[in-house]
Structures are given as C-alpha cells and as structure tokens.
Design an enzyme around this catalytic site. Structure first.
Site, PDB file in Angstrom:
ATOM      1  N   MET A  90       3.480  10.326   6.546  1.00 14.59           N
ATOM      2  CA  MET A  90       2.837   9.384   5.621  1.00 14.59           C
ATOM      3  C   MET A  90       2.853   7.975   6.207  1.00 14.59           C
ATOM      4  O   MET A  90       3.857   7.543   6.779  1.00 14.59           O
ATOM      5  CB  MET A  90       3.562   9.395   4.292  1.00 14.59           C
ATOM      6  CG  MET A  90       3.342  10.681   3.547  1.00 14.59           C
ATOM      7  SD  MET A  90       3.280  10.322   1.811  1.00 14.59           S
ATOM      8  CE  MET A  90       2.694  11.876   1.190  1.00 14.59           C
ATOM      9  N   SER A 119       0.646   3.929   5.554  1.00 19.98           N
ATOM     10  CA  SER A 119      -0.433   3.184   4.896  1.00 19.98           C
ATOM     11  C   SER A 119      -1.684   3.210   5.763  1.00 19.98           C
ATOM     12  O   SER A 119      -2.806   3.173   5.259  1.00 19.98           O
ATOM     13  CB  SER A 119       0.007   1.736   4.657  1.00 19.98           C
ATOM     14  OG  SER A 119       1.260   1.707   4.007  1.00 19.98           O
ATOM     15  N   GLN A 124      12.309   0.736  15.046  1.00 23.76           N
ATOM     16  CA  GLN A 124      12.552  -0.403  14.153  1.00 23.76           C
ATOM     17  C   GLN A 124      13.950  -0.311  13.525  1.00 23.76           C
ATOM     18  O   GLN A 124      14.696  -1.297  13.483  1.00 23.76           O
ATOM     19  CB  GLN A 124      11.491  -0.437  13.056  1.00 23.76           C
ATOM     20  CG  GLN A 124      11.779  -1.420  11.938  1.00 23.76           C
ATOM     21  CD  GLN A 124      10.616  -1.511  10.961  1.00 23.76           C
ATOM     22  OE1 GLN A 124       9.645  -2.200  11.214  1.00 23.76           O
ATOM     23  NE2 GLN A 124      10.722  -0.804   9.847  1.00 23.76           N
ATOM     24  N   HIS A 151       7.405   5.541   1.025  1.00 22.43           N
ATOM     25  CA  HIS A 151       8.081   4.363   0.466  1.00 22.43           C
ATOM     26  C   HIS A 151       8.874   4.755  -0.789  1.00 22.43           C
ATOM     27  O   HIS A 151      10.003   4.294  -0.989  1.00 22.43           O
ATOM     28  CB  HIS A 151       7.068   3.288   0.079  1.00 22.43           C
ATOM     29  CG  HIS A 151       6.261   2.730   1.219  1.00 22.43           C
ATOM     30  ND1 HIS A 151       4.927   2.967   1.369  1.00 22.43           N
ATOM     31  CD2 HIS A 151       6.621   1.934   2.263  1.00 22.43           C
ATOM     32  CE1 HIS A 151       4.471   2.330   2.443  1.00 22.43           C
ATOM     33  NE2 HIS A 151       5.483   1.698   3.011  1.00 22.43           N
ATOM     34  N   LYS A 181      10.749   7.059   9.853  1.00 20.49           N
ATOM     35  CA  LYS A 181       9.363   7.026  10.379  1.00 20.49           C
ATOM     36  C   LYS A 181       9.251   6.001  11.509  1.00 20.49           C
ATOM     37  O   LYS A 181       8.592   6.231  12.512  1.00 20.49           O
ATOM     38  CB  LYS A 181       8.421   6.678   9.230  1.00 20.49           C
ATOM     39  CG  LYS A 181       7.055   6.168   9.608  1.00 20.49           C
ATOM     40  CD  LYS A 181       6.142   7.306   9.908  1.00 20.49           C
ATOM     41  CE  LYS A 181       4.830   6.932  10.553  1.00 20.49           C
ATOM     42  NZ  LYS A 181       4.310   5.619  10.311  1.00 20.49           N
ATOM     43  N   TYR A 217       0.871  -1.185   0.000  1.00 18.79           N
ATOM     44  CA  TYR A 217       0.000   0.000   0.000  1.00 18.79           C
ATOM     45  C   TYR A 217       0.908   1.236   0.000  1.00 18.79           C
ATOM     46  O   TYR A 217       0.838   2.101   0.864  1.00 18.79           O
ATOM     47  CB  TYR A 217      -0.964   0.009   1.189  1.00 18.79           C
ATOM     48  CG  TYR A 217      -2.259   0.703   0.844  1.00 18.79           C
ATOM     49  CD1 TYR A 217      -3.149   0.146  -0.077  1.00 18.79           C
ATOM     50  CD2 TYR A 217      -2.590   1.935   1.391  1.00 18.79           C
ATOM     51  CE1 TYR A 217      -4.321   0.791  -0.427  1.00 18.79           C
ATOM     52  CE2 TYR A 217      -3.757   2.592   1.044  1.00 18.79           C
ATOM     53  CZ  TYR A 217      -4.615   2.018   0.145  1.00 18.79           C
ATOM     54  OH  TYR A 217      -5.781   2.662  -0.199  1.00 18.79           O
TER      55      TYR A 217
HETATM   56  P1  AMP Z   1       5.749  -0.245   6.073  1.00 18.98           P
HETATM   57  O1  AMP Z   1       5.252  -0.580   4.704  1.00 18.98           O
HETATM   58  O2  AMP Z   1       4.864   0.726   6.811  1.00 18.98           O
HETATM   59  O3  AMP Z   1       6.179  -1.426   6.869  1.00 18.98           O
HETATM   60  O4  AMP Z   1       7.073   0.590   5.823  1.00 18.98           O
HETATM   61  C1  AMP Z   1       8.123   0.088   5.039  1.00 18.98           C
HETATM   62  C2  AMP Z   1       9.317   1.011   5.167  1.00 18.98           C
HETATM   63  O5  AMP Z   1       8.943   2.314   4.737  1.00 18.98           O
HETATM   64  C3  AMP Z   1       9.820   1.150   6.607  1.00 18.98           C
HETATM   65  O6  AMP Z   1      11.240   1.179   6.610  1.00 18.98           O
HETATM   66  C4  AMP Z   1       9.236   2.458   7.031  1.00 18.98           C
HETATM   67  O7  AMP Z   1       9.982   3.109   8.039  1.00 18.98           O
HETATM   68  C5  AMP Z   1       9.274   3.261   5.738  1.00 18.98           C
HETATM   69  N1  AMP Z   1       8.302   4.345   5.767  1.00 18.98           N
HETATM   70  C6  AMP Z   1       6.971   4.238   5.989  1.00 18.98           C
HETATM   71  N2  AMP Z   1       6.397   5.459   6.019  1.00 18.98           N
HETATM   72  C7  AMP Z   1       7.409   6.362   5.827  1.00 18.98           C
HETATM   73  C8  AMP Z   1       7.485   7.793   5.789  1.00 18.98           C
HETATM   74  N3  AMP Z   1       6.404   8.557   5.950  1.00 18.98           N
HETATM   75  N4  AMP Z   1       8.688   8.352   5.569  1.00 18.98           N
HETATM   76  C9  AMP Z   1       9.800   7.586   5.422  1.00 18.98           C
HETATM   77  N5  AMP Z   1       9.804   6.241   5.455  1.00 18.98           N
HETATM   78  C10 AMP Z   1       8.630   5.639   5.664  1.00 18.98           C
END
Ligand code: AMP
Length: 282
Positions: free
Chosen positions: A184, A186, A153, A37, A149, A32
């Site tokens: 931002m 999902s 983690q 991303h 973000k 998503y």
């Molecule tokens: P997720 O799909 O939410 O598990 O995120 C996948 C990767 O994208 C992780 O390393 C998150 O930290 C990064 N990510 C998600 N949202 C943001 C954002 N707003 N800014 C920067 N990185 C992000």
C-alpha cells in the site's frame, strides 16, 4: 479531535498535555491515508494517552523533479480515517509555518542514507530527518511509529534518535499489502490498471526470493533472478539489493537477517517494496 495548523500553538498544547502527565504517541504521515497508515495508528493507539497524527507533505524531502505539487491530498478523508482509528490530535502545518524563509539548519544522517533510495534521491533523507526531528520536538512524543514499508527511513530515524539522544521510543510496524500483493502506498493512485498489474512483480519476486533463500540457495544467484524478474516487468529498475538488515552493508552467507529491497518505476511512478529474511545457518 483537535486540529492544529500552526506549529507554535501545537507545541504549546503538547507541552501542556505533557505537564498534565499525559504520554504522547506520534504517527508522522504525508496524508492521503490508507490501510497501511491505519495499521500504524492501531499500533500506536495503546502505547500512549494521546495519539497525534501529523499530515504534512514535506517539501524538503522532494527533489526538484519529483511529485511535490501532484502528491495526492484529501484532508477531509484523512481526518475521518484518523478519527476512526482513535487519533486525538491532528497536526497539519502549512509549509510556510514549518520552514522560515531563511532557515539554515539541517539534521543529516551520513551513512545509512547514502545507498538504496539515497542514490536516486540524494537530498531526500536530509529532508526526512530534518522534518522528523522538528515533529519530535513539536509533538513532545514519547513514542513514534513508522512503517517497515520505508525500511531505510526507519533505520535512518533510529540512527538519528540514537546519535542525537532524542528521548523517544521508535516502533516499526509491519508492511501492509493490498489483496493483489502490491504494498500500500499513497502513490499507487498514479498507476494505470496495466501499470498496477505489472507492479505486482515486486511483491511476487520478493516472495520468490525469500523462498529461495530459505531453501539455502546462494545469495548471488537469487539476486540475479530477482533482478531479471523485475527488469522484465518494470520500465526502470532503481535497485535490487540484498543487504544486512541493520547495517545496510551487502549481505553475505553469514548475515543474520537479510533485507531484500526493491525500487522500480512503472509508467511515471516509482515504487519501493521490501522483505526481511532470516538466513538458515549452515
Ligand atoms: P507516508 O505518508 O507515505 O510518508 O508514510 C507515513 C508512514 O506510513 C511511514 O512510516 C510509512 O512507512 C508508513 N507506511 C506507508 N505505507 C505503508 C504500508 N503499506 N505498510 C505499513 N506502513 C506504511
């Protein structure tokens, strides 16, 4: 773009690319995809010959009462975004292929993962470290890019890589915000317009806290003000923490860089946000 669903076939292909002398960059995601991303893909693209994006809503990092089933998914749109940002390979495994029914091995970080999100989500980081270790081994990546973000983690992954000697470079990419300041995510898709309006308190109070710390105001005072501001607008506050950005110990006046980390619930949606502040030294 090559797309793989089967971990074994994916790993074979990655080993083949490796043997052919290609370097590999990995961006792990749960899909998503949004501009946050995309910024990770842009950051990763010049770092290796082959850019791999994994898209996997990893069941082991969700608690029993969390949103595994309802987590938003749009594989076709994700593929288009990956193609537009230079991905060569998408790895989107089926959960049944990633985890044997009688699996019995976990990768667990036992210190940095205890506080912050680890308090409300006690099994979350064990799921994250386990799946990321698997993704590192499957993709054979030389470098992996994560987002600031998810500050905790990123620290937990760095610790796992250090303590288990994974031969991989970890890059942490800046946090991307929407035009209204909301980080931002999902999960923002769950927010009603009025919840979204209230959620702006997270970025607003982070900016205010940052300014107050840079002006030399005492940590405790600024923390209290931030807590009051978030409490007023959120339906529940999970934490408002001012920590050393490397150790995650409580920040003091001597701390070099402070991580201000927030988690709060708006409606049914739990959001996190954070910022880094280098304290002015007296
Ligand atoms: P997720 O799909 O939410 O598990 O995120 C996948 C990767 O994208 C992780 O390393 C998150 O930290 C990064 N990510 C998600 N949202 C943001 C954002 N707003 N800014 C920067 N990185 C992000």
């Amino acid at each position: 773009m090559e797309i793989f669903k089967d971990p074994v076939t994916f790993q074979k292909r990655m080993l083949e690319l490796k043997r052919a002398g290609k370097s590999i960059a990995l961006v792990p995601t749960m899909g998503y995809l949004h501009a946050g991303h995309a910024s990770l893909l842009d950051n990763a693209r010049p770092r290796a010959d082959v850019l791999v994006v994994s898209i996997f809503v990893n069941p082991t990092q969700f608690g029993p009462s969390e949103d595994l089933e309802s987590y938003p998914r749009d594989f076709n749109r994700d593929c288009a975004l990956c193609a537009a940002h230079g991905a060569d390979v998408i790895f989107a495994p089926d959960a049944e292929l990633m985890y044997a029914p009688d699996r019995s091995v976990w990768v667990e970080e036992t210190k940095l993962s205890r506080g912050l999100c680890g308090k409300a989500r006690p099994t979350h980081f064990r799921g994250v470290t386990t799946v990321v270790a698997k993704l590192f081994l499957l993709s054979q990546a030389d470098v992996a890019v994560f987002g600031q973000k998810d500050a905790q983690q990123a620290l937990v992954i760095r610790r796992m890589v250090r303590d288990l000697n994974f031969p991989i470079e970890i890059v942490v990419s800046p946090l991307i915000r929407d035009t209204d300041g909301v980080a931002m995510s999902s999960r923002n898709t769950y927010l009603s317009p009025s919840e979204r309006e209230r959620a702006r308190v997270l970025s607003r109070s982070l900016a205010a806290a940052r300014e107050a710390l840079l002006a030399g105001r005492p940590l405790d005072e600024v923390r209290q003000e931030t807590l009051s501001a978030v409490t007023e607008r959120a339906d529940r506050v999970d934490y408002v923490e001012f920590l050393d950005s490397e150790t995650l110990e409580p920040a003091t006046a001597e701390t070099g860089e402070v991580l201000i980390a927030l988690a709060a619930v708006f409606g049914h949606t739990r959001l996190i946000d954070n910022t880094l502040v280098r304290l002015p030294q007296a």
